[in-house]
Design an enzyme around this catalytic site. Structure first.
Site, mmCIF file in Angstrom:
data_model
loop_
_atom_site.group_PDB
_atom_site.id
_atom_site.type_symbol
_atom_site.label_atom_id
_atom_site.label_comp_id
_atom_site.label_asym_id
_atom_site.label_seq_id
_atom_site.Cartn_x
_atom_site.Cartn_y
_atom_site.Cartn_z
ATOM 1 N N ARG A 83 61.690 47.864 21.814
ATOM 2 C CA ARG A 83 62.688 48.803 22.452
ATOM 3 C C ARG A 83 64.147 48.485 22.237
ATOM 4 O O ARG A 83 64.394 47.376 22.314
ATOM 5 C CB ARG A 83 62.249 48.746 24.085
ATOM 6 C CG ARG A 83 63.413 49.485 24.882
ATOM 7 C CD ARG A 83 63.265 51.099 24.960
ATOM 8 N NE ARG A 83 63.759 51.736 25.888
ATOM 9 C CZ ARG A 83 63.883 53.087 26.134
ATOM 10 N NH1 ARG A 83 63.227 53.750 25.532
ATOM 11 N NH2 ARG A 83 64.678 53.786 27.014
ATOM 12 N N GLU A 131 40.977 35.820 51.105
ATOM 13 C CA GLU A 131 40.660 34.506 51.313
ATOM 14 C C GLU A 131 41.513 33.656 51.666
ATOM 15 O O GLU A 131 41.884 32.437 51.449
ATOM 16 C CB GLU A 131 40.415 34.124 49.602
ATOM 17 C CG GLU A 131 39.233 35.031 49.145
ATOM 18 C CD GLU A 131 37.880 34.933 50.009
ATOM 19 O OE1 GLU A 131 37.736 33.999 50.581
ATOM 20 O OE2 GLU A 131 37.416 36.098 50.050
ATOM 21 N N TYR A 179 29.631 39.079 51.019
ATOM 22 C CA TYR A 179 29.870 38.013 51.789
ATOM 23 C C TYR A 179 30.527 38.635 53.203
ATOM 24 O O TYR A 179 31.819 39.135 52.905
ATOM 25 C CB TYR A 179 30.943 36.998 51.245
ATOM 26 C CG TYR A 179 31.234 35.668 51.750
ATOM 27 C CD1 TYR A 179 30.413 34.897 52.188
ATOM 28 C CD2 TYR A 179 32.601 35.620 52.298
ATOM 29 C CE1 TYR A 179 30.553 33.814 52.931
ATOM 30 C CE2 TYR A 179 32.945 34.457 52.877
ATOM 31 C CZ TYR A 179 31.949 33.576 53.346
ATOM 32 O OH TYR A 179 32.446 32.401 53.924
#
Length: 698
Positions: free
Chosen positions: A317, A431, A143
């Protein structure tokens, strides 16, 4: 700490204990996330197939060159379509398989941009000729919109498509260097065809603005570029992101295409060069709306991956203060950590659900467009613009915060989060650059406001007009009555607190949006520095807040979920609303929206926001035992996460150690650089020391 304690073995034990602590039924919640048992089973089956196929091996990608990444990406794409044929996969199966590949691939642009735009905009004649071969991947598409000199300002694109009535052709031309198409995914080396956004020029030089054209780029026999086209790859991206995608450039020099190759389902040019208007001025942007709607879902799943890794690591952890057992505390138990991670988990859940709903809304719009009904286009444009900004901005911040929560090990490429960050960070730009899109959201909000209250903002809409408000402007109903006012808030504990009532929180978000839009309507001639961004975020968060309320009501009536599932999900979605308000306290305080009935309840604090922050802290603390269950429900396999710190079994230290042994630099005890550089430096330094000693003796 006991002398014989094995910290590495403890990690797996801690993970087992954490899974026993959760009160949710992971299977039920997972099916809720995946929209049903069948969808989850489909995905699980495809993961099993793909993860065992050597073509999709991920073990060596951290050391691959750009070219090797590109080649590997296409090899995986080819294998996906081989499996599609061998196993009889449906289109949805193939879509799922492709989405599992966490390397952004050239084929993604064919699927998310080229094909949808073509199917939405092409004439029936063009569809009859090319739709089948596009669907079967007989051609690869891209595109071509962004140019070297213009991105978000589509109206100012320089590429031209001039109509020539004598030959019934369009001439595609790049008149300047800055008109070169740039950043186009799959254009560099892969695509055979493209949809080109270009200024439509009619006979006599009449410019009709940007329109779409179907253009062949490369030979289907040799893959060579066609005459008049120059194209290539634009080079590596920041943080080595999108390494497998050939983002490209192209210039067109008087390239002729048939008249029929204009995407003319809506806008058309007659044989003699007359223009036929489309039913809506922005209808060419339908493809972009599709991409933006998909970005909401993507943001949700990327955020989900990052927070799953971070929460699993934080669960095993141990660091800092010691507990009664003599062991250091698990870091997930520290407020400074869980207060960061649990809101990220909430946003992941909300964005995934929101993306699914948005995709369904887009399909409804497409069905109506096919019949010439453009009534949903403006609403979809406003909604997708705001959500694109909100979700991508949040996702970029959340992925980085998840990485930072893991301390030094989070910076290792083996954590898997750095790779996610590299690939998600450009989403705030492509976009539609987010700060530019903010302006479009504000324009849509002002248009809705003025249609209700007039240009001066003093009119009074009729009840029927208020009832007709679209979801994106539903908050404006609050301004329609002079007697309507923001709610008074209870600052008590537990269920008595307004901060634990999702309807009150949604209403607060809507009041903020309404007052922000009223503010910008009155001061648009002289806005402050951040008003447009605050209006965009405020209106979008009001829209999302109302959707979250609907989600909560939906799973409260979901017979597949147990009572404990609903209780935990309700608290998680409530956390989304609470932290959304907390992140915008400047707006709520500016407009006097925190109207506390009994501030003395907050232990004599003069801070009107303390009740909210206490509610967030208590909600997060209640969700800590549920964290691992909620991350398991997201359904990621170890192969999908590809993270030494996000291992399902919690054995993170062994995984990190094993991965470090595969570093190619460790293949030789003495590196090649020793003779070339290390040894000369050491020798020179030692010689200088010897010379100084002799000088001292003399």
């Amino acid at each position: 700490m006991p002398a014989d304690h094995d910290a590495s073995a403890q990690t797996s034990l801690d993970m087992i204990i954490a899974r026993k602590e959760t009160s949710i039924d992971v299977v039920n919640v997972r099916q809720f996330i995946y929209n049903g048992r069948e969808e989850w089973r489909r995905k699980e089956k495809i993961v099993e197939i793909v993860s065992k196929d050597p073509v999709f091996d991920k073990s060596k990608r951290e050391w691959m060159t750009r070219t090797e990444n590109y080649t590997r990406g296409l090899r995986m794409t080819n294998r996906i379509h081989e499996l599609e044929q061998l196993l009889g996969w449906s289109k949805q199966d193939t879509t799922i398989a492709t989405s599992l590949l966490d390397d952004p691939l050239p084929i993604s642009l064919h699927v998310t941009a080229f094909e949808p735009v073509f199917l939405l905009q092409a004439s029936q004649e063009l569809l009859d000729k090319y739709a089948g071969v596009i669907a079967s991947r007989g051609i690869f598409g891209c595109y071509l919109q962004t140019e070297l000199g213009h991105g978000s300002n589509v109206a100012a694109l320089e590429t031209t498509a001039s109509y020539i009535p004598q030959t019934k052709e369009f001439e595609i031309h790049s008149p300047t260097l800055t008109s070169s198409k740039w950043w186009i995914g799959a254009l560099g080396k892969t695509a055979t065809h493209g949809v080109v956004q270009a200024q439509l020029i009619l006979p006599g030089g009449v410019d009709m603005g940007p329109h779409l054209f179907f253009v062949q780029l490369r030979s289907l026999d040799t893959h060579e570029l066609l005459p008049g086209i120059i194209a290539g790859d634009i080079g590596p991206k920041s943080f080595h992101g999108f390494a497998a995608t050939d983002n490209g450039f192209a210039r067109f020099f008087h390239v002729r295409i048939p008249k029929e190759h204009m995407l003319s389902k809506f806008a058309q040019v007659t044989d003699d060069g007359k223009y036929v208007q489309p039913p809506h001025a922005k209808i060419n942007y339908g493809g972009m709306l599709y991409i933006r709607s998909g970005m909401v879902t993507t943001a949700g799943w990327v955020t989900a991956k990052a927070v799953v890794i971070a929460i699993r690591y934080a669960t095993v952890r141990r660091q800092g203060a010691r507990g009664p057992d003599g062991l250091e505390k698990r870091i997930i138990t520290y407020p400074s950590l869980y207060i960061r991670l649990l809101p990220i988990l909430a946003r992941a859940y909300v964005f995934i659900s929101l993306g699914r709903a948005l995709s369904q809304s887009f399909q409804i719009m497409v069905q109506r467009l096919s019949g010439g009904d453009t009534s949903l286009l403006a609403e979809m444009h406003a909604t997708t613009s705001g959500l694109k900004v909100l979700c991508t901005t949040s996702s970029v911040q959340d992925v980085e915060n998840a990485r930072r929560s893991m301390g030094g090990h989070g910076y290792s490429a083996f954590s898997g989060v750095g790779r996610l960050y590299a690939d998600v960070i450009p989403s705030v730009t492509y976009e539609g650059e987010n700060f530019v899109l903010d302006q479009q959201v504000v324009r849509a909000a002002l248009k809705a406001f003025r249609s209700l209250f007039g240009t001066e903002g003093k009119g009074r809409p009729s009840p029927s007009t208020v009832r007709g408000l679209t979801p994106s402007s539903y908050y404006l109903r609050l301004l329609s009555s002079p007697t309507e006012e923001p709610p008074f808030l209870e600052d008590g504990d537990g269920s008595k607190s307004s901060w634990n009532d999702f309807e009150t929180l949604i209403l607060l978000l809507e009041w903020r949006a309404a007052l922000l839009v009223h503010e910008v309507a009155q001061t648009a001639h002289d806005p402050d520095a951040t008003l447009f961004q605050r209006v965009s975020r405020g209106t979008t968060e009001a829209f999302v807040g109302r959707r979250v309320g609907e989600m909560i009501n939906d799973f409260r009536t979901n017979s597949e979920l147990q009572e404990s599932d609903v209780a935990v999900l309700s608290r998680l979605y409530l956390l989304y609303l609470q932290t959304t308000i907390e992140s915008a306290l400047a707006d709520f305080l500016s407009f006097g929206l925190l109207r506390i009935k009994n501030p003395s309840r907050v232990r004599a604090s003069r801070d009107p926001t303390r009740g909210l922050r206490l509610a967030i802290a208590r909600n997060c603390l209640s969700l800590v035992p549920e964290a691992v269950g909620l991350t398991d429900a997201l359904g990621f396999s170890d192969w999908e996460l590809d993270s030494t710190l996000g291992m399902y079994d919690g054995n993170v230290y062994q995984a990190l150690w094993d991965k470090a042994q595969t570093e190619p630099l460790n293949d030789k005890e003495i590196p090649d650089a020793y003779e070339e550089s290390i040894k000369p430096m050491l020798t020179r330094g030692q010689q200088k020391l010897t010379e100084r000693k002799w000088e001292t003796k003399l």
